[in-house]
Motif scaffolding. Structure first.
Motif, short mmCIF file in Angstrom:
data_model
loop_
_atom_site.label_atom_id
_atom_site.label_comp_id
_atom_site.label_asym_id
_atom_site.label_seq_id
_atom_site.Cartn_x
_atom_site.Cartn_y
_atom_site.Cartn_z
N ALA A 182 -8.68 -45.27 50.58
CA ALA A 182 -9.10 -43.97 50.03
C ALA A 182 -9.64 -43.19 51.14
N ILE A 183 -10.27 -44.01 52.24
CA ILE A 183 -11.14 -43.25 53.07
C ILE A 183 -10.25 -42.34 54.02
N LEU A 184 -8.88 -42.87 54.24
CA LEU A 184 -7.99 -42.18 54.93
C LEU A 184 -7.61 -40.86 54.61
N SER A 185 -8.21 -40.63 53.19
CA SER A 185 -7.65 -39.38 52.65
C SER A 185 -8.44 -38.17 53.31
N TYR A 186 -9.62 -38.70 53.92
CA TYR A 186 -10.84 -37.68 54.13
C TYR A 186 -10.53 -37.40 55.64
N SER A 187 -10.93 -36.06 56.00
CA SER A 187 -10.49 -35.46 57.25
C SER A 187 -11.79 -36.21 58.42
N VAL A 188 -11.44 -35.87 59.49
CA VAL A 188 -12.36 -36.29 60.44
C VAL A 188 -13.55 -35.45 60.42
N ASP A 189 -13.62 -34.11 60.12
CA ASP A 189 -14.63 -33.47 60.15
C ASP A 189 -15.61 -33.81 58.82
N HIS A 190 -14.96 -34.35 57.54
CA HIS A 190 -15.75 -34.73 56.71
C HIS A 190 -16.47 -35.80 56.82
N MET A 191 -15.73 -36.82 57.50
CA MET A 191 -16.43 -37.98 57.87
C MET A 191 -17.74 -37.83 58.66
#
Length: 502
Positions: free
Chosen positions: A278-287
């Protein structure tokens, strides 16, 4: 007069013209009275009636449908069978007429073919109101060749494994031509490692319209190939919505961000993705915002942040303001510096994600048995109990008390071996009972060696104690009994038995 005696007439009164409907019995019935031979009827009466039908009087129109060729009995029987079939599905005659009007091909199709199609749908568990609604919405389902291929695939290759709701969603697709790619895409997933028994779960989590209309077979192949070094199809099996993502604008940038954070380590990156797809659901900006927060607020390096993400990827999904900030402030209040915070979070990363109620209940219990506020000991104890519930923890403390241990003694044990507060209370009770009832030991011995409670009862404690009984070594300390290596333990027991025999 002859005409009136032979013809049964009914008159319908409408606004002019008025229709006179003539209903004639079959020719054989007319001739059975012996008045006319058949030839006379055909040569004399039929032309006469036709001329009457075609003649217009004042406001009168005569219509006759009875002098046509004999009724097609086979056609009538098929129509009745078709209506009967639709009646079994749940349609009344008016609804059936509407469907036949909407899709005339149904009338011209073989009844056997339509019956077989209905039977196939029922074998896919699409029945009752679901079947009725599906046919009403998409009557071409009964005749379309495209549906033949898809239904055969669902029944034969997938062995009817799809959930009925998923079958309904699939077959309700307006453009039947796009269904032709469905078989290819599902075969591609199966051939790459998705088990057939999981394919229904995978497809139920995907935006079906996007999969059918926007994702080509080539798109899916590229996506699987890109993820291959990091876990490939296994990641998709655990997180099917990844198939909804765009490879170039979403997946590649997100995976590259994690890979850069890992120091270009494909294996470590894959570990993160497999632990939390599910980590791939988060945008680069969020991470990136979470990484930068941990670096700035906790003083961690990029390498340290990744090590925490590596063991606990959910840190990326944890709220910065509601959880990360107050938890890190708690650790600072307890006297931890940046290296200390990193060491603590490496061992107890779940501390960052637990709910406020969960942590507050455990904090109260720790203070109750004697831990002091704003101390490293309290923080370490909090870290040790992150993987147990507050209810279990309360029962464990109550169990120790029931065996005569004071809060001060429980505190001493947990300070020496913090895990004693997180063990399952049921297995803990079995070990305490065995220690006292069968081994004949005092509960006070746990103060010197609380780690005793962490060993398996059947796999280690009972086995070693029974072996020592054979060699008359029952007075051995708990520490020595359980911590000595298996090789030394076996040799020691054998030596004692040999001495006894001599």
């Amino acid at each position: 007069m002859v005409m009136l005696s032979l013809v049964s007439c009914s008159v319908s009164l409408f606004s002019p013209p008025i229709s006179l409907r003539l209903h004639l019995p079959p020719v054989t019935a007319l001739c059975s009275h012996g008045s006319f031979p058949v030839s006379t009827f055909q040569t004399e009466l039929q032309p006469l009636l036709v001329s009457v039908v075609n003649r217009r009087e004042t406001g009168l129109v005569f219509r006759c449908n009875c002098l046509t060729s004999p009724i097609n009995i086979a056609s009538q029987t098929e129509t009745e069978t078709l209506f009967s079939l639709f009646r079994d599905i749940g349609f009344n005659e008016e609804e059936t007429e509407m469907i036949l009007t909407k899709n005339p091909d149904v009338k011209s199709s073989s009844l056997d073919k339509i019956s077989a199609r209905v039977a196939s749908l029922k074998s896919l568990k699409v029945d009752g109101f679901a079947l009725q609604g599906l046919i009403a919405k998409c009557p071409t389902l009964l005749t379309s060749e495209e549906f033949d291929l898809v239904i055969t695939f669902l029944v034969d290759e997938l062995e009817g494994r799809l959930e009925p709701e998923l079958v309904e969603r699939l077959l309700a697709v307006a453009e039947t031509s796009v269904l032709l790619s469905f078989n290819q895409k599902v075969r591609l997933l199966i051939n790459n490692g998705i088990p057939k028994e999981k394919i229904s779960y995978v497809l139920s989590k995907v935006y079906l319209n996007k999969l059918l209309y926007q994702k080509s077979v080539e798109d899916i192949e590229r996506l699987i190939s890109f993820l291959e070094p990091f876990g490939g199809i296994g990641i998709i099996a655990r997180r099917p919505v990844i198939l909804n993502s765009d490879l170039d604008t979403q997946l590649i940038p997100r995976v590259e961000f994690i890979k850069n954070l890992s120091g270009e380590d494909d294996f470590a990156t894959g570990t993160v993705l497999r632990r939390l797809p599910a980590i791939l659901s988060y945008s680069v900006d969020h991470m990136n915002s979470h990484v930068e927060f941990l670096k700035s607020f906790a003083g961690l390096t990029s390498e340290q942040v990744f090590k925490i993400v590596h063991v606990f990827p959910n840190v990326i999904s944890t709220s910065k303001e509601r959880k990360l900030r107050p938890r890190l402030e708690f650790l600072k209040d307890c006297g931890f510096d940046s290296p200390g915070i990193f060491k603590f979070l490496s061992k107890a990363p779940l501390f960052l994600a637990l709910s406020e109620d969960n942590l507050s209940h455990k904090l109260c219990l720790l203070v109750k048995i004697g831990y002091k506020h704003r101390t490293k000991e309290l923080a370490f104890a909090m870290g040790a109990v992150t993987r147990t519930s507050s209810e279990n923890m309360q029962r464990v403390i109550g169990l120790y008390s029931s065996y005569g241990l004071s809060f001060e003694e429980v505190l001493a044990m947990s300070t020496k071996h913090p895990q004693v507060l997180q063990y399952n209370h049921t297995s803990l009770e079995e070990k305490l009972e065995y220690l006292i009832e069968y081994m004949g030991r005092e509960v006070d011995e746990l103060l010197a060696f609380p780690a005793f409670l962490g060993y398996k009862l059947d796999g280690r404690i009972k086995h070693r104690y029974e072996e020592k009984l054979k060699s008359r070594g029952e007075n051995m300390s708990l520490n020595k009994l359980l911590t000595v290596s298996a090789e030394r333990f076996s040799k020691s027991s054998a030596d004692k038995i040999e001495v006894i025999c001599l």
